[in-house]
Design an enzyme around this catalytic site. Structure first.
Site, PDB file in Angstrom:
ATOM      1  N   TYR A  10     129.348   5.640 140.423  1.00  0.00           N
ATOM      2  CA  TYR A  10     128.197   4.889 140.945  1.00  0.00           C
ATOM      3  C   TYR A  10     127.307   4.438 139.790  1.00  0.00           C
ATOM      4  CZ  TYR A  10     124.333   3.452 143.914  1.00  0.00           C
ATOM      5  OH  TYR A  10     123.355   2.718 144.529  1.00  0.00           O
ATOM      6  N   HIS A  45     126.209  -2.294 155.668  1.00  0.00           N
ATOM      7  CA  HIS A  45     126.409  -1.747 154.329  1.00  0.00           C
ATOM      8  C   HIS A  45     127.197  -0.444 154.354  1.00  0.00           C
ATOM      9  CE1 HIS A  45     125.557  -2.005 150.087  1.00  0.00           C
ATOM     10  NE2 HIS A  45     125.039  -0.798 150.055  1.00  0.00           N
ATOM     11  N   SER A  54     128.530  -0.627 146.576  1.00  0.00           N
ATOM     12  CA  SER A  54     127.171  -1.093 146.342  1.00  0.00           C
ATOM     13  C   SER A  54     126.954  -1.255 144.833  1.00  0.00           C
ATOM     14  CB  SER A  54     126.167  -0.132 146.975  1.00  0.00           C
ATOM     15  OG  SER A  54     124.909  -0.723 147.087  1.00  0.00           O
ATOM     16  N   ASP A  76     126.174  -7.114 156.562  1.00  0.00           N
ATOM     17  CA  ASP A  76     125.518  -6.321 155.523  1.00  0.00           C
ATOM     18  C   ASP A  76     124.234  -7.037 155.105  1.00  0.00           C
ATOM     19  OD1 ASP A  76     124.718  -4.822 153.364  1.00  0.00           O
ATOM     20  OD2 ASP A  76     126.667  -4.814 152.370  1.00  0.00           O
TER      21      ASP A  76
END
Length: 715
Positions: free
Chosen positions: A485, A683, A565, A648
């Site tokens: 991430y 999302h 993301s 999203d």
């Protein structure tokens, strides 16, 4: 006190064996034609072509975008159906997910509230017990709310006595919320209804009503794209229409500020938390609720200036405890008497070499959660900061819960790891008595999988931790799925995932790299991976891949990467920079256009991590790694599956649409560059179980095929 924050399953395993990648040969798909325009703009002296800008339009309102989505899904679906592992992964995922899952109970009055999923329910139900030994009673069943099961229960907040329940509904994965109320005694729905709530908590004053945050209503058809400005705090009084709600706090001269409210457990204080973005910096104001009759909603400033993080923990009389990173990048606990003429901050628990990730006062104990190399530990202190003990945990894993209030020593917490689904415990912190509330029975043997942690050097020599999970009998290289991430101060800690278990069962290895940009080591680790340090994030992830190959965890052609993301941005950036290192990738709901991300919905908040595209120094950094703008035509790329959803409204799907169109237009070799676009999924939060199984079955089959993971035949 509700914590205020700034702004996201197996049988006998096969032994990992190396197979020849692409052994079941697939033909590179014939991509749909995508219209390219001559759209371009000059930014700081550089002409930036944007031929697919029309794909930024909302798929719900633009027929041309809708046709493009349909054409892309047709090609992708046809390709995925040819892959040999798709059926097995979907069958096995359904088996692995099919176990009882309980949420951590919350207590209000004498009642206990918690969520429950029997296994394959698309949405978890919500129950209450009247007293600990009371019979469980169903309050809410979101499975009855929509035909496609894409309407979810997003948040719940019982009133102080437990008489009423406020709950937030999320439709189609959107960040917008509708708040409704329930009479818990009768189970009947009340007429109260709140619209246009977003990025909000629900904080009650007794049983009288609650605070919430909302944005102005958008223009028609703009609810999934317009920027979120001018958030305001309101108080809703039980039994009244939303039009009668009282405005509590706003900043019309600073429209970029977002605001949330938390009420202390004793009902004495309401804290207004204000921030300008996603960084861990905020202002704090307080309302003395005992003076409402004369003062109304007058909010007194406690902390001004967006320099540090300040989070109220709990109040004991006039004294309130706070968690802060002021003069402590790994956080400390302080307290102050809020009735004093001048605030004096007293340190209670100092900073240590392990960052504090949370704290609560439970009974007469201060329970502080720490992160030790991205794994949880919890320590008990008395209210003056003297250590009195620690919570016994079984090993590497993550703790959730440990919420409570002064005067009540009861709490609940969960513990999970990569090979252990979340067990939930009831704990008395005063006596130490612990009982099991829920311990899942799963379709695999946790002991069959081993979890190890390694540390590897990044490009600049920084020591980075990484978890590696394999079958206990695995010795040689195996196709490996690397996840990361790297942003927004978010820490990746050990947790159970049925999708990862399915990969392990098929013979693969899973790795999670705790790269910079997260909060695993406090503010310095976050700062080391944001703004003009963002390249460190990509270097850390690339170094993780190099380590896995150099140390025999995976073979030369068996490394898949995945991120969602900000992690989708990560995948896009590192594939551009090192297409030779990775063999397959899944970029999920990614931020791919770094020159325009701040133009939609919540994107403007992300400037804390990314910088401002309209400032030249930041533009130069963003331009250097933006996935959309750095695709290297003429270079062989790994197989990529981009995933997003048409609804999203966090990272709008136009990011993924434009990125995929650019990939398909470039000369990137023979491996496929595909996009899978889900409907009414948003999302990620609130996604129904059947869509999760279908989506991850496709993703895992794609990654397996392009890394040579030999998947067992489907039954």
């Amino acid at each position: 006190m509700s914590r205020i924050t700034t702004l996201a399953l197996a049988g006998a395993a096969t032994i990992a064996l190396i197979a020849t990648p692409g052994a079941a040969q697939s033909v590179t798909p014939d991509y749909p034609a995508t219209r390219a325009t001559d759209t371009s703009e000059t930014l700081f002296g550089e002409a930036i072509a944007d031929p697919y800008r029309w794909l930024e339009n909302d798929v719900r309102t633009d027929p041309q975008v809708a046709q493009w989505v349909e054409a892309q899904n047709t090609v992708t679906d046809a390709y995925l159906e040819t892959l040999p592992g798709t059926a097995w992964f979907k069958e096995r995922l359904a088996e692995l997910i099919d176990y009882e899952r309980f949420g951590i109970p919350s207590k209000a009055g004498d009642r206990y509230f918690y969520s429950y999923n029997s296994g394959l329910m698309n949405q978890a139900q919500y129950f209450v017990r009247d007293g600990w030994d009371g019979e469980a009673r169903l309050l809410l069943d979101p499975n009855q709310w929509s035909a496609d099961n894409a309407t979810a229960l997003a948040d719940t907040a019982p009133s102080k006595s437990g008489r009423y329940l406020a709950y937030a509904i999320q439709d189609g994965g959107s960040d917008w919320r509708t708040i409704k109320l329930l009479d818990v005694d009768t189970g009947e729905e009340l007429s109260d209804e709140i619209e246009w709530a977003k990025f909000t908590g629900i904080s009650w004053i007794g049983d009288e009503g609650f605070f919430y945050s909302r944005f102005p209503e958008t223009g028609e058809g703009q609810d999934f794209q317009s920027l979120n400005y001018n958030q305001k705090v309101y108080f809703h009084r039980l039994g009244t229409p939303q039009s009668a709600d009282e405005l509590v706090y706003e900043t019309p001269d600073a429209k970029e500020q977002g605001h949330g409210v938390g009420v202390s457990d004793d009902g004495r204080w309401a804290f207004i938390y204000s921030s300008t973005g996603t960084d861990d910096r905020n202002e704090l104001r307080v309302i003395d609720l005992t003076e409402r009759a004369s003062q109304g909603w007058a909010a007194r400033p406690l902390i001004t200036g967006f320099d540090n993080s300040w989070s109220p923990i709990a109040s004991v009389g006039d004294t309130v405890y706070f968690q802060t990173n002021k003069d402590a990048p790994r956080y400390r606990i302080v307290r102050a008497d809020l009735t004093a003429d001048a605030l004096e901050w007293e340190e209670v628990v100092p900073q240590s070499d392990q960052p504090i990730s949370g704290a609560s006062i439970i009974g007469d104990r201060l329970v502080v959660e720490y992160m030790k190399d991205a794994s949880s530990r919890a320590v008990y202190f008395d209210l003056d900061g003297k250590q009195t003990g620690a919570l016994d945990l079984p090993g590497i894993g993550s703790v959730g819960g440990l919420n409570g209030e002064p005067g009540d020593s009861e709490t609940f917490y969960s513990f999970t790891s990569f090979n252990q689904p979340g067990a939930i415990y009831r704990l008395d912190v005063e006596t130490g008595e612990r009982t099991v509330f829920a311990e899942p029975e799963v379709a695999f043997e946790p002991e069959d999988y081993r979890v190890e942690q390694v540390f590897y050097p990044s490009k600049d020599g920084t020591r980075v931790p990484m978890f590696i999970v394999r079958h206990k009998d695995s010795t040689g290289p195996s196709p490996t799925l690397l996840y990361g991430y790297g942003g927004f101060n978010i820490s990746l800690t050990p947790g159970f995932s049925p999708t990862r278990l399915a990969w392990l069962e098929a013979g693969g290895t899973f790795a999670l790299a705790n790269i910079r940009g997260g909060g695993e080591y406090g503010k310095e680790w976050h700062d080391g991976g944001r703004l003009n340090n963002k390249q460190n994030v990509f270097d850390d992830f690339i170094a993780a891949g190099e380590y896995l190959k150099a140390n025999g965890y995976t073979g030369p052609d068996g490394l898949a990467i995945q991120g969602g993301s900000n992690g989708g941005l990560l995948v896009g950036a590192v594939v551009n920079q090192r297409p030779d290192l990775f063999d397959a990738g899944n970029a999920a709901v990614g931020v791919m256009d770094m020159l325009r991300f701040d133009r939609w919905t919540a994107g403007r908040y992300w400037v804390d991590d990314y910088g401002y595209p309209d400032r030249e120094a930041d533009f130069r950094v963003l331009r250097s790694y933006s996935p959309l703008h750095n695709i290297r035509s003429g270079v062989d790329y790994p197989a990529l599956l981009v995933t997003t959803a048409d609804t999203d409204d966090r990272v709008v799907p136009g990011h993924s649409f434009k990125y995929t169109a650019a990939l398909q237009a470039a000369e990137l070799g023979e491996e496929p560059q595909l996009i899978r676009i889900e409907t009414r999924a948003g999302h990620g939060s609130g996604k129904p179980t059947d869509k999760i199984i279908d989506e991850y079955g496709d993703i895992l089959a794609f990654l397996a095929h392009h890394t040579g993971l030999e998947v067992p035949p489907a039954d």
